[in-house]
Design a protein around this motif. Structure first.
Motif, mmCIF file in Angstrom:
data_model
loop_
_atom_site.group_PDB
_atom_site.id
_atom_site.type_symbol
_atom_site.label_atom_id
_atom_site.label_comp_id
_atom_site.label_asym_id
_atom_site.label_seq_id
_atom_site.Cartn_x
_atom_site.Cartn_y
_atom_site.Cartn_z
ATOM 1 N N LEU A 5 0.820 -1.217 0.000
ATOM 2 C CA LEU A 5 0.000 0.000 0.000
ATOM 3 C C LEU A 5 0.854 1.266 0.000
ATOM 4 O O LEU A 5 0.376 2.340 -0.325
ATOM 5 N N GLY A 6 2.102 1.141 0.399
ATOM 6 C CA GLY A 6 3.010 2.280 0.484
ATOM 7 C C GLY A 6 4.384 1.771 0.857
ATOM 8 O O GLY A 6 4.837 0.771 0.322
ATOM 9 N N TRP A 7 5.025 2.404 1.819
ATOM 10 C CA TRP A 7 6.325 1.964 2.308
ATOM 11 C C TRP A 7 6.365 2.183 3.810
ATOM 12 O O TRP A 7 5.619 2.981 4.365
ATOM 13 N N GLN A 8 7.228 1.441 4.482
ATOM 14 C CA GLN A 8 7.352 1.534 5.935
ATOM 15 C C GLN A 8 8.168 2.760 6.313
ATOM 16 O O GLN A 8 9.189 3.061 5.685
ATOM 17 N N VAL A 9 7.705 3.484 7.331
ATOM 18 C CA VAL A 9 8.472 4.600 7.885
ATOM 19 C C VAL A 9 8.726 4.324 9.366
ATOM 20 O O VAL A 9 7.894 3.735 10.059
ATOM 21 N N ASP A 10 9.877 4.735 9.835
ATOM 22 C CA ASP A 10 10.271 4.589 11.236
ATOM 23 C C ASP A 10 9.594 5.712 12.021
ATOM 24 O O ASP A 10 9.867 6.896 11.792
ATOM 25 N N SER A 26 5.286 2.995 21.551
ATOM 26 C CA SER A 26 4.118 2.377 22.177
ATOM 27 C C SER A 26 3.051 1.960 21.164
ATOM 28 O O SER A 26 2.195 1.136 21.471
ATOM 29 N N ASP A 27 3.094 2.542 19.952
ATOM 30 C CA ASP A 27 2.172 2.151 18.881
ATOM 31 C C ASP A 27 2.874 1.318 17.809
ATOM 32 O O ASP A 27 2.302 1.059 16.754
ATOM 33 N N GLY A 28 4.097 0.937 18.079
ATOM 34 C CA GLY A 28 4.897 0.177 17.128
ATOM 35 C C GLY A 28 6.108 0.971 16.690
ATOM 36 O O GLY A 28 6.219 2.174 16.953
ATOM 37 N N GLU A 29 7.013 0.290 16.021
ATOM 38 C CA GLU A 29 8.244 0.939 15.569
ATOM 39 C C GLU A 29 8.072 1.634 14.228
ATOM 40 O O GLU A 29 8.758 2.605 13.930
ATOM 41 N N SER A 30 7.154 1.132 13.405
ATOM 42 C CA SER A 30 6.968 1.684 12.069
ATOM 43 C C SER A 30 5.510 1.567 11.666
ATOM 44 O O SER A 30 4.719 0.920 12.349
ATOM 45 N N CYS A 31 5.187 2.205 10.532
ATOM 46 C CA CYS A 31 3.844 2.067 9.981
ATOM 47 C C CYS A 31 3.922 2.188 8.467
ATOM 48 O O CYS A 31 4.826 2.826 7.937
ATOM 49 N N PRO A 32 2.962 1.564 7.761
ATOM 50 C CA PRO A 32 2.895 1.747 6.321
ATOM 51 C C PRO A 32 2.457 3.179 6.011
ATOM 52 O O PRO A 32 1.543 3.708 6.651
ATOM 53 N N TYR A 33 3.104 3.795 5.041
ATOM 54 C CA TYR A 33 2.892 5.202 4.724
ATOM 55 C C TYR A 33 2.871 5.370 3.211
ATOM 56 O O TYR A 33 3.588 4.686 2.483
ATOM 57 N N TYR A 34 2.048 6.302 2.747
ATOM 58 C CA TYR A 34 2.004 6.627 1.323
ATOM 59 C C TYR A 34 1.856 8.138 1.189
ATOM 60 O O TYR A 34 1.142 8.770 1.976
ATOM 61 N N ALA A 35 2.519 8.695 0.203
ATOM 62 C CA ALA A 35 2.369 10.120 -0.083
ATOM 63 C C ALA A 35 2.563 10.361 -1.567
ATOM 64 O O ALA A 35 3.311 9.640 -2.234
ATOM 65 N N ASP A 36 1.857 11.346 -2.070
ATOM 66 C CA ASP A 36 2.106 11.868 -3.407
ATOM 67 C C ASP A 36 1.967 13.384 -3.309
ATOM 68 O O ASP A 36 1.951 13.931 -2.194
ATOM 69 N N GLU A 37 1.855 14.078 -4.423
ATOM 70 C CA GLU A 37 1.805 15.544 -4.380
ATOM 71 C C GLU A 37 0.526 16.086 -3.747
ATOM 72 O O GLU A 37 0.454 17.270 -3.415
ATOM 73 N N ASN A 38 -0.483 15.232 -3.525
ATOM 74 C CA ASN A 38 -1.769 15.690 -3.013
ATOM 75 C C ASN A 38 -2.135 15.197 -1.619
ATOM 76 O O ASN A 38 -3.020 15.767 -0.983
ATOM 77 N N LEU A 132 -4.382 -4.953 -7.308
ATOM 78 C CA LEU A 132 -4.909 -4.859 -5.944
ATOM 79 C C LEU A 132 -4.355 -3.700 -5.108
ATOM 80 O O LEU A 132 -5.143 -2.879 -4.619
ATOM 81 N N PRO A 133 -3.046 -3.572 -4.894
ATOM 82 C CA PRO A 133 -2.571 -2.521 -3.974
ATOM 83 C C PRO A 133 -2.956 -1.106 -4.396
ATOM 84 O O PRO A 133 -3.450 -0.328 -3.575
ATOM 85 N N THR A 134 -2.738 -0.773 -5.650
ATOM 86 C CA THR A 134 -3.034 0.574 -6.128
ATOM 87 C C THR A 134 -4.527 0.859 -6.061
ATOM 88 O O THR A 134 -4.945 1.947 -5.638
ATOM 89 N N ALA A 135 -5.345 -0.108 -6.463
ATOM 90 C CA ALA A 135 -6.796 0.087 -6.472
ATOM 91 C C ALA A 135 -7.358 0.191 -5.054
ATOM 92 O O ALA A 135 -8.237 1.020 -4.790
ATOM 93 N N VAL A 136 -6.852 -0.624 -4.127
ATOM 94 C CA VAL A 136 -7.329 -0.552 -2.742
ATOM 95 C C VAL A 136 -6.923 0.772 -2.110
ATOM 96 O O VAL A 136 -7.726 1.423 -1.446
ATOM 97 N N ARG A 137 -5.680 1.186 -2.328
ATOM 98 C CA ARG A 137 -5.219 2.464 -1.776
ATOM 99 C C ARG A 137 -6.069 3.621 -2.315
ATOM 100 O O ARG A 137 -6.540 4.470 -1.558
#
Length: 147
Positions: A5-10, A26-38, A132-137
């Motif tokens: 869905l994106g990439w992991q960020v610390d 406390s919420d974990g070390e990383s999370c999936p993240y996505y960004a574009d120009e918008n 799947l990933p692009t369409a779900v995101r």
């Protein structure tokens, strides 16, 4: 799937949007993240969040998931998903993904009645692993905009 869905960020060092996840671990070390120009999106991945051994009800984890407008559910069971499974004040849009045979995935979309149609995915469609990933995101982002 979640990583696609994106990439992991610390969370301890990341300077962007974290979806109100704590940076102290406390919420974990990383999370999936996505960004574009918008847009920036931080995905709350319940399975990756630490379990609090002192809290049998896992209130902190539920606080994040229960306040999300969009839930993405991966359902490998042969049972129909019940939209009321995840309770909370929000959860206006739920996207269920069910793996099928031959690298295809069935999609179920559940949303509050007042939400106008959005896409690109719609209830009942079948998509390929490549799509799947692009369409779900994109569907999650559009669903959040409608919620």
């Amino acid at each position: 799937f979640v990583d696609s869905l994106g990439w992991q960020v610390d969370l301890a060092t990341f300077q962007g949007f974290t979806g109100k996840l704590e940076t102290d671990g406390s919420d974990g070390e990383s999370c999936p993240y996505y960004a574009d120009e918008n847009i920036e999106v931080a995905f709350h991945e319940a399975a990756a969040m630490p379990k609090d051994q002192k809290d049998m009800r896992q209130i902190k984890k539920k606080r994040h998931i229960g306040n999300d407008h969009v839930h993405i559910i991966w359902n490998e069971s042969h049972h129909n998903y019940r939209p009321a499974t995840i309770s909370g004040a929000f959860g206006n849009v739920q996207i269920q993904i069910r793996p099928l045979e031959a690298g295809e995935y069935g999609i179920g979309i559940y949303c509050d009645e007042q939400i106008k149609p959005f896409g690109p995915l719609s209830d009942g469609v079948i998509v390929s692993a490549d799509t799947l990933p692009t369409a779900v995101r994109a569907t999650a982002i559009n669903g959040h905009r409608r919620a």
